[in-house]
Design an enzyme around this catalytic site. Structure first.
Site, PDB file in Angstrom:
ATOM      1  N   HIS A  56       4.251  -4.541  10.763  1.00 58.22           N
ATOM      2  CA  HIS A  56       4.717  -3.909  12.010  1.00 58.22           C
ATOM      3  C   HIS A  56       4.839  -4.908  13.150  1.00 58.22           C
ATOM      4  O   HIS A  56       4.108  -5.893  13.215  1.00 58.22           O
ATOM      5  CB  HIS A  56       3.740  -2.807  12.462  1.00 58.22           C
ATOM      6  CG  HIS A  56       3.705  -1.623  11.555  1.00 58.22           C
ATOM      7  ND1 HIS A  56       4.506  -0.524  11.741  1.00 58.22           N
ATOM      8  CD2 HIS A  56       2.973  -1.381  10.442  1.00 58.22           C
ATOM      9  CE1 HIS A  56       4.259   0.367  10.774  1.00 58.22           C
ATOM     10  NE2 HIS A  56       3.329  -0.137   9.970  1.00 58.22           N
TER      11      HIS A  56
ATOM     12  N   ASP B  60       5.676   4.774   5.197  1.00 52.99           N
ATOM     13  CA  ASP B  60       6.498   3.812   5.950  1.00 52.99           C
ATOM     14  C   ASP B  60       6.556   2.448   5.260  1.00 52.99           C
ATOM     15  O   ASP B  60       7.117   1.496   5.807  1.00 52.99           O
ATOM     16  CB  ASP B  60       6.019   3.693   7.409  1.00 52.99           C
ATOM     17  CG  ASP B  60       4.630   3.116   7.535  1.00 52.99           C
ATOM     18  OD1 ASP B  60       3.731   3.545   6.795  1.00 52.99           O
ATOM     19  OD2 ASP B  60       4.429   2.220   8.386  1.00 52.99           O
ATOM     20  N   HIS B  61       5.986   2.368   4.044  1.00 48.50           N
ATOM     21  CA  HIS B  61       6.095   1.140   3.234  1.00 48.50           C
ATOM     22  C   HIS B  61       6.720   1.403   1.861  1.00 48.50           C
ATOM     23  O   HIS B  61       6.950   0.466   1.112  1.00 48.50           O
ATOM     24  CB  HIS B  61       4.716   0.488   3.074  1.00 48.50           C
ATOM     25  CG  HIS B  61       4.153   0.053   4.395  1.00 48.50           C
ATOM     26  ND1 HIS B  61       4.122  -1.250   4.806  1.00 48.50           N
ATOM     27  CD2 HIS B  61       3.659   0.793   5.430  1.00 48.50           C
ATOM     28  CE1 HIS B  61       3.617  -1.317   6.032  1.00 48.50           C
ATOM     29  NE2 HIS B  61       3.325  -0.089   6.434  1.00 48.50           N
TER      30      HIS B  61
ATOM     31  N   ASP C 258      -0.337  -3.798   6.193  1.00 49.45           N
ATOM     32  CA  ASP C 258      -0.995  -3.277   7.400  1.00 49.45           C
ATOM     33  C   ASP C 258      -2.469  -3.679   7.462  1.00 49.45           C
ATOM     34  O   ASP C 258      -3.275  -2.992   8.085  1.00 49.45           O
ATOM     35  CB  ASP C 258      -0.890  -1.746   7.450  1.00 49.45           C
ATOM     36  CG  ASP C 258       0.519  -1.273   7.769  1.00 49.45           C
ATOM     37  OD1 ASP C 258       1.409  -2.114   7.999  1.00 49.45           O
ATOM     38  OD2 ASP C 258       0.725  -0.036   7.789  1.00 49.45           O
TER      39      ASP C 258
ATOM     40  N   HIS D 190      -7.532  -0.572   5.323  1.00 42.94           N
ATOM     41  CA  HIS D 190      -6.488   0.308   5.879  1.00 42.94           C
ATOM     42  C   HIS D 190      -6.247   1.436   4.880  1.00 42.94           C
ATOM     43  O   HIS D 190      -6.293   2.611   5.225  1.00 42.94           O
ATOM     44  CB  HIS D 190      -5.236  -0.518   6.137  1.00 42.94           C
ATOM     45  CG  HIS D 190      -4.065   0.263   6.637  1.00 42.94           C
ATOM     46  ND1 HIS D 190      -4.041   0.866   7.872  1.00 42.94           N
ATOM     47  CD2 HIS D 190      -2.868   0.558   6.059  1.00 42.94           C
ATOM     48  CE1 HIS D 190      -2.877   1.491   8.031  1.00 42.94           C
ATOM     49  NE2 HIS D 190      -2.154   1.316   6.942  1.00 42.94           N
TER      50      HIS D 190
ATOM     51  N   HIS E 229       1.360   3.968   1.881  1.00 45.34           N
ATOM     52  CA  HIS E 229       1.876   4.751   3.011  1.00 45.34           C
ATOM     53  C   HIS E 229       3.400   4.868   2.973  1.00 45.34           C
ATOM     54  O   HIS E 229       4.103   3.922   2.599  1.00 45.34           O
ATOM     55  CB  HIS E 229       1.436   4.143   4.341  1.00 45.34           C
ATOM     56  CG  HIS E 229      -0.013   4.404   4.638  1.00 45.34           C
ATOM     57  ND1 HIS E 229      -0.746   3.642   5.523  1.00 45.34           N
ATOM     58  CD2 HIS E 229      -0.869   5.347   4.163  1.00 45.34           C
ATOM     59  CE1 HIS E 229      -1.991   4.110   5.585  1.00 45.34           C
ATOM     60  NE2 HIS E 229      -2.092   5.144   4.756  1.00 45.34           N
TER      61      HIS E 229
ATOM     62  N   HIS F  71       0.851  -1.206   0.000  1.00 42.07           N
ATOM     63  CA  HIS F  71       0.000   0.000   0.000  1.00 42.07           C
ATOM     64  C   HIS F  71       0.873   1.237   0.000  1.00 42.07           C
ATOM     65  O   HIS F  71       2.088   1.149   0.183  1.00 42.07           O
ATOM     66  CB  HIS F  71      -1.001  -0.020   1.156  1.00 42.07           C
ATOM     67  CG  HIS F  71      -0.405   0.098   2.533  1.00 42.07           C
ATOM     68  ND1 HIS F  71       0.389  -0.882   3.083  1.00 42.07           N
ATOM     69  CD2 HIS F  71      -0.512   1.068   3.478  1.00 42.07           C
ATOM     70  CE1 HIS F  71       0.750  -0.512   4.306  1.00 42.07           C
ATOM     71  NE2 HIS F  71       0.228   0.669   4.572  1.00 42.07           N
TER      72      HIS F  71
HETATM   73 FE    FE Z   1       2.589   0.850   8.172  1.00 41.26          FE
HETATM   74 ZN    ZN Z   2       0.006   1.722   6.510  1.00 39.98          ZN
END
Ligand code: FE
Ligand code: ZN
Length: 255
Positions: free
Chosen positions: A171, A60-61, A133, A114, A58, A56
């Site tokens: 995570h 942090d990915h 996530d 998400h 985001h 996805h």
């Molecule tokens: Fe994440």
């Molecule tokens: Zn995420």
């Protein structure tokens, strides 16, 4: 020949994971939270990055993608619905598509909720699923772009995978998830057993993943919203599962 995996931490609590095909030498990073730890993992294993499989959009990915692309020739595979929000995408995929990493083959599963376009990568022959996530061990992602019904449907799709499928999530949240889950199912024996196991892993500074579908089904309250005792424990006996899921998710957000 079985696939190999290599798991490591990125940022504060993100997981990076490499999937390696011994036959061809192909190696995929599932998501790219940051380039440095992924490069270090490639150096440590001696593997060469061929693909980045994005779950996805985001940051942090995906933040590590530009630097990894600059350093090595690799293909970025991303969810069709989010390609415009992910850097340097080479191939877009969605439900039912097959993605190959060397000879390893993933079925793409749409798992929105998400984010609206979130996907998961299921490798049936390797009994592995990479869920980003959407699902965490004893937890699930926040419902940010979708609605609870959509997220519940996505979780049921993952729950329907074979019990011995190993789950790699985005995570390390397991210990905190367990503290919350015990407020929903204080008498769940499988959850208590998982809590003891996670205490030992945390004390030994070890990762708590991969979990398995079978183990999560027994202990993760977000996969158990259609269990009558779980519905009753949040005061929603007889309600549709997605409403029970919505209540558990709302409680976790306040926890
Ligand atoms: Fe994440
Ligand atoms: Zn995420």
């Amino acid at each position: 020949m079985p696939a190999q995996t290599h798991l490591f931490l990125c940022l504060t609590d993100n997981y990076g994971v490499l999937l390696h095909d011994r036959e061809t030498g192909a190696t995929a990073a599932i998501d790219a939270p940051e380039a440095g730890p992924i490069e270090a993992a490639l150096t440590a294993t001696g593997w060469r990055l061929s693909d980045i499989l994005v779950t996805h959009h985001h940051g942090d990915h995906t933040a590590g993608i530009p630097e990894l692309k600059r350093l090595q020739r690799c293909r970025v595979v991303a969810p069709r619905g989010e390609a415009g929000r992910i850097p340097q995408v080479d191939k877009t995929v969605g439900e039912g598509d097959t993605v190959r990493v060397g000879v390893l083959a993933a079925h793409v599963i749409d798992t929105p909720g998400h984010t609206a376009g979130h996907i998961s990568y299921f490798f049936p022959a390797e009994q592995l699923v990479f869920v980003g996530d959407t699902l965490f061990s004893i937890g699930c992602g926040r419902v940010i772009e979708g609605d609870p019904q959509m997220m519940w449907n996505s979780l049921v799709k993952l729950r329907n995978l074979p019990d011995d499928t190993r789950i790699y999530c985005g995570h390390e949240y397991t210990a905190a998830n367990i503290r919350f889950a015990r407020t929903i199912e204080p008498n769940n024996e499988a959850l208590a057993a998982r809590a003891r196991q996670v205490d030992q892993l945390v004390a030994a500074h070890k990762a708590t993943i991969p979990a398995t579908i079978g183990a999560e089904k027994a202990a993760n309250p977000f996969l158990r919203a259609d269990v009558p005792e779980v519905a009753q424990s949040v005061g929603l006996g007889g309600s549709p599962a997605w409403k029970v899921f919505a209540e558990i998710r709302a409680r976790k957000n306040r926890f």
